[in-house]
Scaffold this active site. Structure first.
Site, PDB file in Angstrom:
ATOM      1  N   HIS A 133      39.438  27.307  53.250  1.00  0.00           N
ATOM      2  CA  HIS A 133      40.055  28.570  52.492  1.00  0.00           C
ATOM      3  C   HIS A 133      40.927  29.552  53.422  1.00  0.00           C
ATOM      4  CE1 HIS A 133      39.257  32.109  49.405  1.00  0.00           C
ATOM      5  NE2 HIS A 133      40.534  31.543  49.171  1.00  0.00           N
ATOM      6  N   ARG A 177      35.852  41.499  54.609  1.00  0.00           N
ATOM      7  CA  ARG A 177      35.951  42.872  54.008  1.00  0.00           C
ATOM      8  C   ARG A 177      34.614  43.458  54.379  1.00  0.00           C
ATOM      9  NH1 ARG A 177      39.366  45.589  50.227  1.00  0.00           N
ATOM     10  NH2 ARG A 177      40.538  43.498  49.870  1.00  0.00           N
ATOM     11  N   ARG A 204      37.776  33.985  38.442  1.00  0.00           N
ATOM     12  CA  ARG A 204      36.765  32.621  38.634  1.00  0.00           C
ATOM     13  C   ARG A 204      35.561  33.195  38.044  1.00  0.00           C
ATOM     14  NH1 ARG A 204      35.783  31.997  43.281  1.00  0.00           N
ATOM     15  NH2 ARG A 204      36.825  33.515  44.185  1.00  0.00           N
ATOM     16  N   SER A 224      45.100  40.711  38.580  1.00  0.00           N
ATOM     17  CA  SER A 224      46.140  40.354  37.989  1.00  0.00           C
ATOM     18  C   SER A 224      46.922  39.566  39.136  1.00  0.00           C
ATOM     19  CB  SER A 224      47.089  41.463  37.319  1.00  0.00           C
ATOM     20  OG  SER A 224      47.506  42.642  38.179  1.00  0.00           O
ATOM     21  N   ARG A 225      47.704  38.353  38.530  1.00  0.00           N
ATOM     22  CA  ARG A 225      48.387  37.783  39.741  1.00  0.00           C
ATOM     23  C   ARG A 225      50.000  37.207  39.275  1.00  0.00           C
ATOM     24  NH1 ARG A 225      44.745  35.390  44.197  1.00  0.00           N
ATOM     25  NH2 ARG A 225      42.602  36.414  43.709  1.00  0.00           N
ATOM     26  N   TYR A 281      41.883  30.482  33.252  1.00  0.00           N
ATOM     27  CA  TYR A 281      42.238  31.379  34.176  1.00  0.00           C
ATOM     28  C   TYR A 281      42.434  30.688  35.714  1.00  0.00           C
ATOM     29  CZ  TYR A 281      43.526  35.505  36.752  1.00  0.00           C
ATOM     30  OH  TYR A 281      44.249  36.186  37.596  1.00  0.00           O
ATOM     31  N   GLY A 313      41.747  29.689  39.111  1.00  0.00           N
ATOM     32  CA  GLY A 313      40.812  28.846  39.981  1.00  0.00           C
ATOM     33  C   GLY A 313      39.859  27.967  38.936  1.00  0.00           C
ATOM     34  N   SER A 343      38.336  35.680  49.020  1.00  0.00           N
ATOM     35  CA  SER A 343      39.139  35.978  47.896  1.00  0.00           C
ATOM     36  C   SER A 343      39.354  37.478  48.044  1.00  0.00           C
ATOM     37  CB  SER A 343      38.572  35.526  46.515  1.00  0.00           C
ATOM     38  OG  SER A 343      38.305  34.230  46.621  1.00  0.00           O
ATOM     39  N   LYS A 382      41.235  25.311  43.686  1.00  0.00           N
ATOM     40  CA  LYS A 382      39.785  25.585  44.361  1.00  0.00           C
ATOM     41  C   LYS A 382      38.962  24.135  43.962  1.00  0.00           C
ATOM     42  CE  LYS A 382      40.794  29.274  46.632  1.00  0.00           C
ATOM     43  NZ  LYS A 382      41.274  30.303  45.881  1.00  0.00           N
ATOM     44  N   CYS A 390      40.784  39.184  50.108  1.00  0.00           N
ATOM     45  CA  CYS A 390      40.873  39.809  51.527  1.00  0.00           C
ATOM     46  C   CYS A 390      41.882  39.826  52.397  1.00  0.00           C
ATOM     47  CB  CYS A 390      39.525  39.440  52.183  1.00  0.00           C
ATOM     48  SG  CYS A 390      37.823  39.906  51.084  1.00  0.00           S
ATOM     49  N   ASP A 427      46.234  30.048  51.372  1.00  0.00           N
ATOM     50  CA  ASP A 427      45.089  30.173  50.549  1.00  0.00           C
ATOM     51  C   ASP A 427      44.324  28.530  51.156  1.00  0.00           C
ATOM     52  OD1 ASP A 427      43.454  31.400  48.754  1.00  0.00           O
ATOM     53  OD2 ASP A 427      43.603  29.837  47.270  1.00  0.00           O
TER      54      ASP A 427
HETATM   55  P1  GTP Z   1      42.774  35.437  47.295  1.00  0.00           P
HETATM   56  O1  GTP Z   1      44.275  34.963  46.900  1.00  0.00           O
HETATM   57  O2  GTP Z   1      42.151  35.928  46.205  1.00  0.00           O
HETATM   58  O3  GTP Z   1      42.338  34.130  48.014  1.00  0.00           O
HETATM   59  O4  GTP Z   1      43.170  36.558  48.051  1.00  0.00           O
HETATM   60  P2  GTP Z   1      43.777  36.485  49.548  1.00  0.00           P
HETATM   61  O5  GTP Z   1      42.940  36.632  50.745  1.00  0.00           O
HETATM   62  O6  GTP Z   1      45.274  36.084  49.614  1.00  0.00           O
HETATM   63  O7  GTP Z   1      44.295  38.590  49.562  1.00  0.00           O
HETATM   64  P3  GTP Z   1      45.664  39.427  49.335  1.00  0.00           P
HETATM   65  O8  GTP Z   1      46.331  39.089  50.552  1.00  0.00           O
HETATM   66  O9  GTP Z   1      46.177  39.059  48.024  1.00  0.00           O
HETATM   67  O10 GTP Z   1      44.895  40.716  49.630  1.00  0.00           O
HETATM   68  C1  GTP Z   1      44.169  41.355  48.548  1.00  0.00           C
HETATM   69  C2  GTP Z   1      44.011  42.796  48.696  1.00  0.00           C
HETATM   70  O11 GTP Z   1      43.793  43.307  49.973  1.00  0.00           O
HETATM   71  C3  GTP Z   1      45.271  43.585  48.333  1.00  0.00           C
HETATM   72  O12 GTP Z   1      44.943  44.450  47.407  1.00  0.00           O
HETATM   73  C4  GTP Z   1      45.882  44.097  49.314  1.00  0.00           C
HETATM   74  O13 GTP Z   1      46.755  44.945  49.404  1.00  0.00           O
HETATM   75  C5  GTP Z   1      44.632  44.238  50.437  1.00  0.00           C
HETATM   76  N1  GTP Z   1      44.874  43.884  51.889  1.00  0.00           N
HETATM   77  C6  GTP Z   1      45.342  42.636  52.521  1.00  0.00           C
HETATM   78  N2  GTP Z   1      45.823  43.003  53.833  1.00  0.00           N
HETATM   79  C7  GTP Z   1      45.332  44.314  54.213  1.00  0.00           C
HETATM   80  C8  GTP Z   1      45.047  44.832  55.245  1.00  0.00           C
HETATM   81  O14 GTP Z   1      45.436  44.530  56.291  1.00  0.00           O
HETATM   82  N3  GTP Z   1      44.360  46.228  55.212  1.00  0.00           N
HETATM   83  C9  GTP Z   1      44.108  46.591  54.133  1.00  0.00           C
HETATM   84  N4  GTP Z   1      43.411  47.895  53.963  1.00  0.00           N
HETATM   85  N5  GTP Z   1      43.732  46.011  52.936  1.00  0.00           N
HETATM   86  C10 GTP Z   1      44.897  44.768  52.889  1.00  0.00           C
HETATM   87  C1  SPV Z   2      40.662  32.919  45.083  1.00  0.00           C
HETATM   88  O1  SPV Z   2      39.935  33.808  44.078  1.00  0.00           O
HETATM   89  O2  SPV Z   2      40.255  32.997  46.016  1.00  0.00           O
HETATM   90  C2  SPV Z   2      42.110  32.775  44.647  1.00  0.00           C
HETATM   91  C3  SPV Z   2      42.379  32.670  43.217  1.00  0.00           C
HETATM   92  O3  SPV Z   2      42.827  32.428  45.284  1.00  0.00           O
HETATM   93  S1  SPV Z   2      41.798  31.394  42.150  1.00  0.00           S
HETATM   94  O4  SPV Z   2      42.773  30.508  42.108  1.00  0.00           O
HETATM   95  O5  SPV Z   2      41.519  32.144  40.843  1.00  0.00           O
HETATM   96  O6  SPV Z   2      40.727  31.000  42.752  1.00  0.00           O
HETATM   97 MN    MN Z   3      41.986  32.231  47.582  1.00  0.00          MN
END
Ligand code: GTP
Ligand code: SPV
Ligand code: MN
Length: 589
Positions: A229, A404, A72, A372-373, A200, A202, A251, A209, A253, A276
């Site tokens: 979110h 984070r 994004r 990458s997704r 790409y 979002g 995002s 989003k 996190c 999400d």
């Molecule tokens: P968006 O799709 O961007 O909204 O992201 P999201 O909030 O769904 O995050 P996602 O679960 O994909 O995790 C993103 C990164 O955080 C990955 O590299 C995970 O490995 C890492 N991660 C997720 N949960 C944990 C956790 O409990 N501890 C740690 N140390 N890392 C984590």
């Molecule tokens: C985020 O960035 O919080 C996502 C990926 O979930 S995107 O669809 O690009 O917004």
């Molecule tokens: Mn998201």
């Protein structure tokens, strides 16, 4: 006579001048035909779609985006209310007339020689009172297929759109993919999103989003609900009782990982509802009810493995509702499988990186892009909640806010009440990630994980949160969590992932009044003996560090929060200043 949707599409076609128009019916057959076409279309870094090993990854395909178009772009994202003040300091703003002029200029003839896909879709179950009917046009088959996975797309939506004028409109064109001619613009009063120059995530899947957060948060403000979110999950305890919770994390996190976590704690299990976006409505019973408007995951690939997220690995290989797309991951040339950093097993010998270039294990660059997704249907989830398609949604007992943060923020804190809980959300900070273009690892304020997604002034949004609380007779408890605190060597103190259930258990125990808590200046923290730590090899001093409230560090944080709040002037609710003042006094004494 033409319907309002047909008229709108006709007008857009006059502007964009596509070679042909294709109304998508949302069937799998249609998606497979588009994939077939894309497999023989060459771009600068390979074909539009690459068929992956079908035995191991049923109906899975690889797509590479333009190398300048991988996340994004918040600096090119605008929310165009008539007044700059309503967009707030949290959004880029342009006067709506001027913005439309600019976009009209960029969009004139932008689909010449291309197919314009018309995507009628629903956000939310068609029978849900909270669902919304939408239409997006796009000149990208990747976007069209992705929208089929992420939304309820096709005939049923078109049926709902007939005879309606209030549908949400999305104009999308990849344009010439030039970052200098890339804009993602929102017109809340017209229910309109207009996006050009990016293909790409979002930026381009406008139901996600752009509509379900930016436009929907504004609809929610005017209609008395919240678009957030957030993940939605049910947690089943050993007695078989299910508690539904929501969690907002910025995002990349941890939302997807949390939403489908395999519990490390015996007797507990997770039922997935969303990873999400949550739309939260006040039910007739005075509780907060959540639906997930989406039907798929657009999830971060790196780090996903059988150890970190086994349920996602199973989802990706399930092949029930297809196709599944991988974007900007690496390609294992020996097995024709997708690959990314953190995947199980040894690093393959022969790989192409995310740009299609040969890659060697000693290379300094990552093989898969950090953002990458995969795009995969939620109906493939083995842990999908039986309530997922319930039009009413599920009743929420707790909301968690997590960022984070390497320092400062304790593993878990409970808000004293709704107002203090809103303050916990409003004061959130988090380190930036690869999900958005820009520097990674900088702490920025990201209230409720909505900084890039709130479609109006955040000060007004905080007021809206307070108002919602006043209307709830049984408000959820609100918590702050942080899985990312570091030790002095820069290693995570908390093991995270499946072990996070230990924290969720405490949260549920608090919701059910089973345990007490310790009062600190920043909120309620667990008595260490109330945390279930059996089977976890965590030294007592690490645990103490995880829940530590360091007063001198908090003094610095308070100054940061003050600076952030000040930007919102008179719009920032007095109650939040009061909360900050009370915390400051408590920290200093
Ligand atoms: P968006 O799709 O961007 O909204 O992201 P999201 O909030 O769904 O995050 P996602 O679960 O994909 O995790 C993103 C990164 O955080 C990955 O590299 C995970 O490995 C890492 N991660 C997720 N949960 C944990 C956790 O409990 N501890 C740690 N140390 N890392 C984590
Ligand atoms: C985020 O960035 O919080 C996502 C990926 O979930 S995107 O669809 O690009 O917004
Ligand atoms: Mn998201």
């Amino acid at each position: 006579m033409a319907t309002a949707v047909e008229e709108w599409v006709e007008e857009q076609a006059k502007l964009a001048q596509p070679a042909r128009i294709h109304w998508c019916d949302g069937t799998e057959g249609e998606a497979l035909r588009l994939l077939e076409i894309g497999m023989s279309e060459e771009k600068l870094n390979g074909p539009v779609f690459w068929e992956l090993n079908q035995k191991k990854w049923p109906k899975a395909y690889l797509h590479r985006s333009h190398p300048t178009d991988v996340a994004r772009t918040e600096h090119l994202t605008y929310v165009c209310h008539p007044s700059r003040e309503m967009s707030g300091p949290n959004n880029n703003w342009m006067e709506p007339g001027e913005a439309k002029q600019l976009l009209t200029r960029l969009s004139t003839g932008c689909m010449k020689g291309r197919t314009m896909y018309v995507l009628p879709y629903m956000m939310g179950h068609p029978d849900s009172p909270y669902a919304k009917a939408c239409v997006q046009i796009t000149d990208s088959s990747y976007v069209a297929i992705s929208m089929r996975i992420m939304t309820r797309l096709g005939k049923q939506a078109l049926e709902k759109l007939k005879n309606r004028h209030d549908f949400v409109r999305g104009f999308h064109s990849i344009g010439d993919l030039s970052p200098t001619r890339r804009f993602i613009m929102h017109f809340p009063d017209d229910n309109l999103v207009w996006s050009i120059g990016s293909g790409y995530g979002g930026n381009a899947l406008l139901g996600k989003k752009c509509f379900s957060l930016r436009i929907a948060s504004w609809l929610g403000y005017r209609q008395g609900w919240l678009a957030e979110h957030m993940v939605i999950m049910g947690i089943e305890d050993p007695r078989g009782e299910i508690t539904y919770i929501c969690g907002a994390f910025p995002s990349a996190c941890g939302k997807t990982n949390l939403a489908m976590m395999e519990s490390a704690l015996g007797g507990y299990r997770v039922w997935t509802l969303g990873d999400d976006i949550a739309w939260l409505n006040i039910g007739p019973d005075g509780r907060l009810w959540a639906i997930n408007p989406e039907t798929g995951y657009f999830g971060v690939a790196p780090g996903t493995s059988m150890t970190s997220n086994p349920n996602m690995m199973r989802t990706l290989r399930r092949g029930l509702f297809t196709p599944t797309l991988f974007t900007n991951v690496a390609l294992n040339l020996d097995t024709n499988e997708p690959w990314w950093e953190g995947l199980d097993g040894p690093v393959p010998e022969k790989l192409l990186d995310w740009q299609g270039r040969p890659w060697k294990p000693n290379s300094k660059e990552k093989a898969a892009h950090p953002n990458s997704r995969f795009t995969v249907s939620i109906y493939n989830t083995p842990t999908l909640s039986p309530e997922f398609d319930n039009p009413q949604g599920v009743p929420i007992s707790a909301i968690i806010f997590g960022g984070r943060r390497g320092q400062l923020i304790p593993l878990v804190v409970e808000g004293f009440d709704w107002t203090h809980g809103v303050f916990l959300g409003a004061r959130m900070g988090s380190e930036t990630t690869a999900a958005a273009a820009g520097e990674v690892g900088l702490v920025r304020r990201d209230p409720m994980a909505m900084l890039p997604f709130c479609g109006y002034n955040l000060g007004v949004y905080f007021r809206h949160w307070l108002n919602i609380g006043n209307r709830l007779s049984k408000p959820p408890k609100i918590f702050s969590v942080n899985w990312f605190r570091l030790d002095e060597n820069g290693r995570f103190l908390w093991p995270g992932f499946g072990e996070n259930m230990r924290v969720l258990k405490w949260i549920i125990d608090r919701v059910k009044n089973r345990v007490g808590a310790k009062e600190t200046p920043v909120g309620l923290v667990p008595h260490l003996d109330d945390l279930e730590l059996d089977g976890l090899n965590l030294p007592r001093e690490k645990l103490a560090k995880l829940v530590e409230v360091n007063m001198s560090e908090w003094k610095r944080e308070i100054e940061e929060i003050k600076k952030f709040f000040q930007q919102f002037g008179q719009h920032l609710p007095r109650e939040l200043w009061d909360q900050l003042g009370a915390m400051e006094r408590a920290v200093k004494s």
